[in-house]
Motif scaffolding. Structure first.
Motif, mmCIF file in Angstrom:
data_model
loop_
_atom_site.group_PDB
_atom_site.id
_atom_site.type_symbol
_atom_site.label_atom_id
_atom_site.label_comp_id
_atom_site.label_asym_id
_atom_site.label_seq_id
_atom_site.Cartn_x
_atom_site.Cartn_y
_atom_site.Cartn_z
ATOM 1 N N ASP A 147 0.666 -1.724 0.406
ATOM 2 C CA ASP A 147 0.160 0.068 -0.024
ATOM 3 C C ASP A 147 1.147 1.023 0.113
ATOM 4 O O ASP A 147 1.748 1.546 1.264
ATOM 5 N N PRO A 148 1.349 2.091 -1.501
ATOM 6 C CA PRO A 148 2.179 2.996 -1.321
ATOM 7 C C PRO A 148 1.258 4.536 -0.953
ATOM 8 O O PRO A 148 0.124 4.358 -0.676
ATOM 9 N N CYS A 149 1.767 5.394 -0.029
ATOM 10 C CA CYS A 149 1.830 6.261 -0.010
ATOM 11 C C CYS A 149 2.117 7.640 -1.319
ATOM 12 O O CYS A 149 1.032 8.305 -1.008
ATOM 13 N N THR A 150 2.541 6.823 -1.866
ATOM 14 C CA THR A 150 2.892 7.824 -3.252
ATOM 15 C C THR A 150 3.314 6.933 -4.329
ATOM 16 O O THR A 150 4.118 5.769 -4.527
ATOM 17 N N ILE A 151 2.576 7.810 -5.588
ATOM 18 C CA ILE A 151 2.755 6.362 -7.077
ATOM 19 C C ILE A 151 3.120 7.637 -7.752
ATOM 20 O O ILE A 151 3.081 8.914 -8.133
ATOM 21 N N LEU A 152 4.590 7.247 -8.609
ATOM 22 C CA LEU A 152 5.646 8.349 -9.267
ATOM 23 C C LEU A 152 5.051 7.735 -10.795
ATOM 24 O O LEU A 152 5.769 6.327 -11.345
ATOM 25 N N LEU A 153 4.835 8.462 -11.723
ATOM 26 C CA LEU A 153 4.345 7.567 -12.897
ATOM 27 C C LEU A 153 5.964 7.681 -13.582
ATOM 28 O O LEU A 153 6.636 9.087 -14.018
#
Lengths: 431, 431
Positions: A168-174
């Protein structure tokens, strides 16, 4: 060592270098004040063109690939910048979900991903890769050229959160430029940090908007340095309502090409530049240097054959192009072993973290180099060479040259920041 | 390449290295969370001792000299960290006043100042040097070994601001450890940022306070890693009320030396360490490794001759020592060309920016190396070697070894942050 700068040792670019160096503390402070008002993109890369008499960005990428082309010496800078970026955005961050491009079979791109994983792991995050490719239903491990591996996992959307299985990530990097538009799975993620924001994707972003913002930034900066802003920006104008199949709108395009050529010719005359001006016509959105055309005379567009029209009219994913950017062409006068080269500057948060020369042996100096067959030569960045050495003869010092590139790269990054603020669909309107 | 690690290839230190590496994202996140609650010192350097079976800081300097010993490859990291630090403290900063030590005739120290000027200029500040030496009444230019120059200027105090002639700084950076106490000219500067704060000066600071804070930090960190904190901290205890002239308090000192030796002996037994424990007795304030004594048996203090007493009893500036720190000795098992060496880690803001080995050919492994005759060997930091390479055999990889040093260095920096909070005279008391 600056590789084979054939024209750069004289002329306006050296005056620019001199002025940039002399104004270093003022420039750095100016950026610092700008970053008090504006948020830098999470990461970016900027393609520059150094024509000897002018230096300008021609492409600002907000989903940079190619981190694998940075040298190991540059990585500590990237790690430090990543730490600073994370500290500001979400200091509690533990897990980072990295979403790559779909074309992850490309081994260069895979090494780019491995480098990004390395940087963010060292900055203190658990990093895993989730793919938008719906054909991947199970964790899929890819062997990399250096014998390490990467595992791609299917995304799991749970109500308002995007996850992987047991992650469960708190940050998503595209690291996916969303050329094909915004996938549903990425929308309404209000509980997580999604970086860069969706409106930075090429489904929404317009080059014309970027270069409008860049022109504004360049003018502010030129005022600070007391110089002609034209020396650092390419004149640009958008043309809309085109249909390359029916020929609709080609008159308007021709008129704009002519207008930009005329203005450029005037500038060349002012500076005593003997070269023949040209413009570049490119789709107003999309990357990978698709559908880019070099035009030296508006009349050339009369004879635009079917093949050229097809090339212009369709991007790689089959969408048709109805809006283009007509941009003053900036030739690159840099050469490495006689091949045409252009500098690319990499940034993370507000910091320059590295760069390289993109080199293409089969392209001309007025052509796009971001094309199959290009190769990469690290900027001689290792020996603190992006740290300027005042007192060196202008043009003779790689550190000074690269410091200038880093300044112009950061101007383009700042323009991207203006651009994203202007196009933010969630922004409150204070006007 | 780690230079000649003669004992470090086996034993507990490699287990520590292994655990530190495996826990990298957790460690970096832990620091990030600590820095949400605590403010890092503006800059610092930490002397470490690697005994093969344990690794601990023995000195934390809040006014670091020796920046000249960092390699050019490390400078971009320092510039980037300086930018981050300035952005947080005073983003509008334009002018920086740097106040050096009085002993600025030392050419090594001059090169340290030149390096600091370079770093902060590149971070976007106009840097000038103002001296506390009241014999300097006019700007005085010093020629440096590399043919550049530095100019020292007299300080000008105007009401509540400290200035130079025609130079009004918003930030004042001390590179002077204020061993002789706090000069009046530096007090009540409430309009300007004074860094580090005055209570970081050796006139106020106590080593015992620092190592108490460090023990607290080490215990927290050891809990995170599930390890024995003794592996990373030296047992320390302060002894007050000493008079080396009259012999007053020497009993108490002897008792504490005995107590630390006994506890250390117990630990050595627990870990099967064959070496003979020792303690180091040092003045509780002051730097430069003055008045440091190695003791292997409390009885040795009985025979403390007049010379030794004189050495212990007076610091360089003639003040007498009435409080000492009794600290578990940590031998350094690192060697460079058979000379005893200890790593020194440099930090700016919360970032490790470089480091080197301090080497002394004429000293033993249980002696202080910060003494005339020491030399400096850069840590092989250039090739991104503070970036860990997971998968390497413990002890075999310079990057991994140096990553561990950077972690312990940052623990000491965090302890300094705790310490400065506890001793801040302006702090509000929330207790």
């Amino acid at each position: 060592m600056v590789p084979h700068l054939i024209t750069a040792l004289t002329g306006p670019i050296n005056e620019l270098e001199q002025r940039v160096l002399e104004s270093m503390p003022a420039i750095e402070r100016w950026f610092r004040l700008e970053w008090m008002e504006h948020t830098p993109p999470f990461y970016s890369s900027v393609d520059l063109r150094n024509a000897g008499f002018k230096l300008a960005p021609v492409d600002t990428n907000l989903f940079p690939g190619g981190f694998n082309n940075l040298t190991p010496e540059m990585l500590p800078l990237a790690v430090q910048a990543a730490m600073a970026a994370i500290e500001k955005i979400c200091p509690e961050a533990k897990n980072l979900l990295l979403i790559p491009e779909q074309h992850f079979r490309n081994s260069f791109y895979q090494m780019n991903l491995a480098t990004l994983v390395r940087i963010f792991t060292m900055a203190g995050l658990n990093v895993r890769l989730g793919t938008l490719d719906e054909s991947i239903k199970e964790p899929t491990t890819i062997a990399l050229p250096d014998a390490s591996t990467l595992t791609l996992e299917p995304l799991v959307r749970q109500r308002s959160r995007l996850m992987l299985k047991d992650f469960d990530p708190c940050t998503i990097l595209l690291n996916n430029d969303l050329s094909a538009g915004t996938p549903d799975v990425l929308t309404h993620l209000h509980e997580q940090y999604l970086l860069p924001p969706l409106h930075a994707g090429w489904g929404v972003r317009r080059k014309s908007q970027h270069f409008r913002a860049y022109e504004e930034v360049a003018k502010k900066f030129a005022k600070l340095l007391g110089m002609d802003p034209w020396l650092i920006y390419p004149q640009s104008v958008a043309v809309d309502g085109l249909d390359f199949d029916t020929g609709q709108g080609l008159d308007a395009l021709q008129a704009q090409v002519d207008a930009v050529l005329t203005k450029t010719r005037r500038k060349y005359k002012e500076y005593g530049i003997q070269e023949k001006p040209f413009v570049v016509v490119k789709p107003d959105s999309g990357s990978y240097g698709m559908g880019i055309m070099t035009v030296r005379d508006a009349k050339d567009l009369d004879d635009l054959g079917r093949r050229a029209r097809n090339k212009m009219g369709a991007l790689q994913d089959g969408r048709s192009v109805s809006q283009v950017l007509v941009q003053e062409g900036v030739a690159t006068h840099e050469r490495i072993h006689e091949a045409v080269a252009e500098p690319v500057v990499y940034m993370m948060d507000r910091y320059v973290v590295g760069g390289f020369y993109r080199v293409h042996a089969e392209r001309a100096e007025d052509e796009n180099l971001n094309a199959p067959g290009s190769s990469y030569v690290p900027l001689a960045f290792a020996h603190s060479s992006h740290l300027p050495a005042p007192g060196e003869k202008p043009g003779a010092s790689a550190p000074n040259r690269f410091y200038m590139y880093g300044v112009i790269g950061r101007l383009a990054m700042l323009a991207a920041s203006y651009e994203l603020e202007a196009t933010d669909p969630d922004a409150e309107d204070y006007a």
